[in-house]
Design a protein around this motif. Structure first.
Motif, short mmCIF file in Angstrom:
data_model
loop_
_atom_site.label_atom_id
_atom_site.label_comp_id
_atom_site.label_asym_id
_atom_site.label_seq_id
_atom_site.Cartn_x
_atom_site.Cartn_y
_atom_site.Cartn_z
N ALA A 113 0.85 -1.19 0.00
CA ALA A 113 0.00 0.00 0.00
C ALA A 113 0.89 1.24 0.00
CB ALA A 113 -0.89 -0.01 1.23
N PRO A 114 0.43 2.32 -0.64
CA PRO A 114 1.26 3.53 -0.64
C PRO A 114 1.35 4.14 0.76
CG PRO A 114 -0.89 3.97 -1.59
CD PRO A 114 -0.81 2.49 -1.37
N LEU A 115 2.42 4.88 0.98
CA LEU A 115 2.60 5.53 2.27
C LEU A 115 1.58 6.64 2.44
CD1 LEU A 115 6.48 5.83 2.39
CD2 LEU A 115 5.03 4.18 3.56
N VAL A 116 1.10 6.80 3.66
CA VAL A 116 0.09 7.81 3.97
C VAL A 116 0.64 8.73 5.05
CG1 VAL A 116 -2.26 8.17 4.82
CG2 VAL A 116 -1.74 6.17 3.42
N LEU A 117 0.46 10.03 4.87
CA LEU A 117 0.90 10.98 5.89
C LEU A 117 -0.08 10.95 7.06
CD1 LEU A 117 1.89 14.06 3.72
CD2 LEU A 117 3.40 12.51 4.94
N PRO A 118 0.45 10.91 8.28
CA PRO A 118 -0.45 10.90 9.45
C PRO A 118 -1.09 12.28 9.61
CG PRO A 118 1.82 11.01 10.16
CD PRO A 118 1.85 10.82 8.67
N PRO A 119 -2.21 12.35 10.31
CA PRO A 119 -2.80 13.68 10.55
C PRO A 119 -1.88 14.51 11.43
CG PRO A 119 -3.93 11.99 11.80
CD PRO A 119 -2.98 11.28 10.89
N ASP A 120 -1.97 15.83 11.31
CA ASP A 120 -1.05 16.69 12.06
C ASP A 120 -1.53 16.98 13.48
OD1 ASP A 120 -3.16 18.36 11.53
OD2 ASP A 120 -1.96 19.96 10.66
N PHE A 121 -2.75 16.61 13.86
CA PHE A 121 -3.28 16.76 15.20
C PHE A 121 -3.22 18.21 15.70
CE2 PHE A 121 -1.83 12.29 15.20
CZ PHE A 121 -3.05 11.69 15.38
N GLY A 122 -3.24 19.17 14.80
CA GLY A 122 -3.22 20.58 15.18
C GLY A 122 -1.93 21.02 15.83
N LEU A 123 -0.81 20.42 15.49
CA LEU A 123 0.47 20.80 16.08
C LEU A 123 0.91 22.14 15.54
CD1 LEU A 123 2.33 17.38 15.94
CD2 LEU A 123 1.24 18.42 17.90
N ARG A 124 1.51 22.95 16.41
CA ARG A 124 2.04 24.24 16.00
C ARG A 124 3.55 24.19 16.07
NH1 ARG A 124 -1.60 25.68 20.34
NH2 ARG A 124 0.36 25.73 21.43
N PRO A 125 4.24 24.97 15.26
CA PRO A 125 5.70 25.01 15.36
C PRO A 125 6.12 25.67 16.68
CG PRO A 125 4.92 26.59 13.74
CD PRO A 125 3.73 25.79 14.18
N PRO A 126 7.26 25.29 17.24
CA PRO A 126 7.69 25.87 18.52
C PRO A 126 8.08 27.33 18.36
CG PRO A 126 9.39 24.47 17.63
CD PRO A 126 8.20 24.31 16.75
N ASN A 127 7.92 28.07 19.44
CA ASN A 127 8.34 29.47 19.46
C ASN A 127 9.84 29.55 19.67
OD1 ASN A 127 5.70 30.35 19.20
ND2 ASN A 127 5.37 30.32 21.43
N PRO A 128 10.54 30.40 18.94
CA PRO A 128 12.00 30.52 19.14
C PRO A 128 12.31 31.03 20.55
CG PRO A 128 11.31 31.61 17.10
CD PRO A 128 10.07 31.23 17.83
N GLY A 129 13.22 30.35 21.24
CA GLY A 129 13.65 30.75 22.58
C GLY A 129 12.77 30.25 23.69
N ALA A 130 11.64 29.63 23.39
CA ALA A 130 10.75 29.14 24.43
C ALA A 130 11.32 27.84 25.02
CB ALA A 130 9.36 28.89 23.87
N PRO A 131 11.05 27.56 26.30
CA PRO A 131 11.55 26.30 26.87
C PRO A 131 10.85 25.11 26.21
CG PRO A 131 10.09 27.39 28.41
CD PRO A 131 10.30 28.35 27.26
N ARG A 132 11.58 24.03 26.19
CA ARG A 132 11.02 22.82 25.59
C ARG A 132 9.95 22.25 26.50
NH1 ARG A 132 15.77 19.48 22.79
NH2 ARG A 132 13.93 18.52 21.92
N PRO A 133 8.85 21.78 25.93
CA PRO A 133 7.77 21.26 26.78
C PRO A 133 8.15 19.96 27.48
CG PRO A 133 7.21 21.00 24.48
CD PRO A 133 8.49 21.79 24.53
N THR A 134 9.13 19.24 26.98
CA THR A 134 9.53 17.97 27.62
C THR A 134 10.72 18.15 28.54
OG1 THR A 134 10.91 17.45 25.73
CG2 THR A 134 8.65 16.60 25.69
N ALA A 135 11.25 19.38 28.69
CA ALA A 135 12.41 19.61 29.55
C ALA A 135 11.98 19.50 31.00
CB ALA A 135 13.00 20.98 29.27
N PRO A 136 12.83 18.90 31.87
CA PRO A 136 12.48 18.82 33.30
C PRO A 136 12.45 20.20 33.92
CG PRO A 136 14.69 17.96 32.90
CD PRO A 136 14.09 18.28 31.57
N GLN A 137 11.56 20.38 34.85
CA GLN A 137 11.39 21.69 35.51
C GLN A 137 12.45 21.90 36.56
OE1 GLN A 137 9.19 23.97 34.55
NE2 GLN A 137 8.36 22.62 32.99
#
Length: 71
Positions: A47-71
């Motif tokens: 079967a041909p490859l299918v792109l997954p849905p983007d789930f409404g993801l937004r690109p990260p803001n420059p300089g913002a902390p990473r959401p997965t970084a420990p606090q």
């Protein structure tokens, strides 16, 4: 005397290789048998490859902390 033993050991090794090269099982194992072309009717289509849905993801803001970084 040492050269004589090496000669006979080499001669026996060559004779064994020549004798075993006639066996089809050994030839197939060593990869020196006749080549068999691939069967064009045994090809499976995928079967041909299918792109997954983007789930409404937004690109990260420059300089913002990473959401997965420990606090």
């Amino acid at each position: 005397m040492g050269h004589f033993r090496r000669f006979w050991a080499g001669a026996i090794l060559v004779a064994a290789l020549v004798g075993l090269s006639g066996c089809s099982g050994v030839r197939d194992t060593l990869g020196i048998g006749p080549l068999t072309p691939p069967d064009e009717f045994a090809v499976v289509t995928k079967a041909p490859l299918v792109l997954p849905p983007d789930f409404g993801l937004r690109p990260p803001n420059p300089g913002a902390p990473r959401p997965t970084a420990p606090q």
